[in-house]
Design an enzyme around this catalytic site. Structure first.
Site, PDB file in Angstrom:
ATOM      1  N   THR A 197       0.872  -1.175   0.000  1.00  0.00           N
ATOM      2  CA  THR A 197       0.000   0.000   0.000  1.00  0.00           C
ATOM      3  C   THR A 197       0.897   1.209   0.000  1.00  0.00           C
ATOM      4  OG1 THR A 197      -1.725  -1.079   1.300  1.00  0.00           O
ATOM      5  CG2 THR A 197      -1.562   1.314   1.531  1.00  0.00           C
ATOM      6  N   ARG A 225     -13.734  -8.199  -0.406  1.00  0.00           N
ATOM      7  CA  ARG A 225     -12.877  -7.980   0.776  1.00  0.00           C
ATOM      8  C   ARG A 225     -12.333  -6.541   0.785  1.00  0.00           C
ATOM      9  NH1 ARG A 225      -7.310  -6.261   1.814  1.00  0.00           N
ATOM     10  NH2 ARG A 225      -6.675  -7.193   3.762  1.00  0.00           N
ATOM     11  N   ASP A 228      -7.593  -2.552   5.569  1.00  0.00           N
ATOM     12  CA  ASP A 228      -7.501  -1.393   6.460  1.00  0.00           C
ATOM     13  C   ASP A 228      -7.359  -0.065   5.717  1.00  0.00           C
ATOM     14  OD1 ASP A 228      -5.025  -2.361   5.483  1.00  0.00           O
ATOM     15  OD2 ASP A 228      -3.922  -1.209   6.979  1.00  0.00           O
TER      16      ASP A 228
HETATM   17  N1  ASP Z   1      -2.957  -3.126   4.033  1.00  0.00           N
HETATM   18  C1  ASP Z   1      -3.307  -3.620   2.719  1.00  0.00           C
HETATM   19  C2  ASP Z   1      -4.568  -4.428   2.828  1.00  0.00           C
HETATM   20  O1  ASP Z   1      -4.727  -5.173   3.776  1.00  0.00           O
HETATM   21  C3  ASP Z   1      -2.246  -4.409   2.069  1.00  0.00           C
HETATM   22  C4  ASP Z   1      -0.825  -3.984   2.321  1.00  0.00           C
HETATM   23  O2  ASP Z   1      -0.546  -2.863   2.638  1.00  0.00           O
HETATM   24  O3  ASP Z   1       0.091  -4.810   2.235  1.00  0.00           O
HETATM   25  O4  ASP Z   1      -5.378  -4.375   1.937  1.00  0.00           O
END
Ligand code: ASP
Length: 337
Positions: A197, A225, A228
């Site tokens: 992210t 889905r 966060d």
């Molecule tokens: N936090 C992101 C999610 O769960 C993925 C990531 O940052 O690796 O969608």
């Protein structure tokens, strides 16, 4: 640039680098020591920070800076974790999550948004043009199209290929630190290449904070889905009195601990950015010790004084820092395991 603007810019830069807090002409920034600064998650934060920096050094708002910054990652087709080119869900749909928060506590968010390559700008529009904070799925797409965004196919040939590879085994398991591999040179089989992210925090020359967070989420996630990243308080939180925080990694654990809000509240209690991030990852370890050993979660924080820090569960988390001294710094996050 006009000589007046040049003069004001130089005054601001000079005052800031001397660490002075100075009143300039009315309507101009009051430079604050340590500003401006922008930080963001992972190595791909470097070019994103530079776009944000362009805004900040022109005395732009932190809000404009973070939007411009993360759009660079969203537009990078070689990045399979953010924006167009992001890996799809298990059914082959690319669905994006993003949120943004300004210095007044205004915030906007979109989740499970398809066909729009800059979800962060839709999130900003939700913040500025609607009475709501969050729009999801079809409704978010309808809102984007009504407001001038163009419908695109976000599945690139290489993302499609990775998904087809993944379909052979259909295993869903986030693999930690896959992000250490270079996007361009080392494409891994679909069931390994996983998540990331861009979370970005900026403090502008006026001393105001804003943040943005955008992702395609966990690769090959279940349809629908949401992680966060678009959840205010989980993937991002900004309190202009205190500081801001953002996260990356397995979003479910960040949601369970309301991670970014927690980091900001800890800074309010006097923790440094790094100490606050450390405590937030320790909460994950305390609640789920076995899970915590097997996943990656990283937090990044910036306080009102321009101090920053991070902490992750595992080694391998990196973040990019851009300030007066250096525009392309990459630092390794400290870690628990
Ligand atoms: N936090 C992101 C999610 O769960 C993925 C990531 O940052 O690796 O969608």
């Amino acid at each position: 640039m006009s000589s007046r603007r040049q003069f004001i810019k130089q005054s601001v830069m000079g005052a800031a680098s001397l660490g002075l807090i100075t009143d300039l002409v009315q309507g101009q920034p009051k430079p604050v020591a340590g500003t401006p600064i922008v930080i963001s998650t992972w190595d791909f934060g470097v070019p994103a920070n530079q776009a944000a920096w362009d805004v900040l050094t022109r005395n732009g708002r932190a809000l404009d800076a973070v939007e411009a910054g993360v759009k660079v990652a969203e537009a990078d087709l070689s990045n399979p974790t953010v924006g167009k080119g992001g890996y799809p869900d298990r059914d082959g749909f690319v669905s994006l999550d993003a949120c943004i928060m300004d210095e007044e506590g205004n915030c906007g968010s979109v989740a499970a948004l398809e066909h729009i390559s800059h979800p962060i700008s839709v999130a900003r529009m939700v913040m500025e043009k609607t009475p709501h904070v969050m729009l999801v799925g079809e409704g978010a797409l309808q809102f984007a199209l009504e407001n001038g965004f163009t419908k695109e196919d976000l599945l690139t040939p290489s993302s499609k290929q990775a998904w087809e590879e993944w379909l052979k085994e259909k295993k869903y398991k986030p693999i930690m630190n896959i992000e250490n591999k270079s996007f361009n040179t080392e494409r891994l089989p679909g069931n390994q290449y996983n998540h990331d992210t861009i979370g970005m925090l900026a403090l502008d020359a006026f001393g105001n904070l804003s943040g943005a967070c955008t992702t395609s989420g966990m690769a090959f996630k279940m349809r629908g889905r949401v992680g966060d990243s678009p959840i205010i308080g989980a993937g991002l939180y900004v309190d202009n009195e205190i500081g801001g925080a953002t996260s990356t990694g397995v979003g479910e654990e960040v949601i369970r601990t309301v991670g970014s809000f927690l980091v900001v509240e800890l800074m309010r209690q006097g923790y440094s950015p790094e100490e606050a991030c450390k405590e937030a990852v320790q909460r994950i370890v305390k609640k789920k010790p076995d899970t915590a050993k097997e996943i990656q979660v990283g937090f990044l924080a910036l306080n009102k004084k321009g101090e920053y820090g991070s902490y992750a569960l595992q080694s391998g988390f990196s973040y990019a820092v851009c300030n007066q001294e250096k525009q392309d710094l990459i630092l390794k996050g400290k870690h628990i395991f």
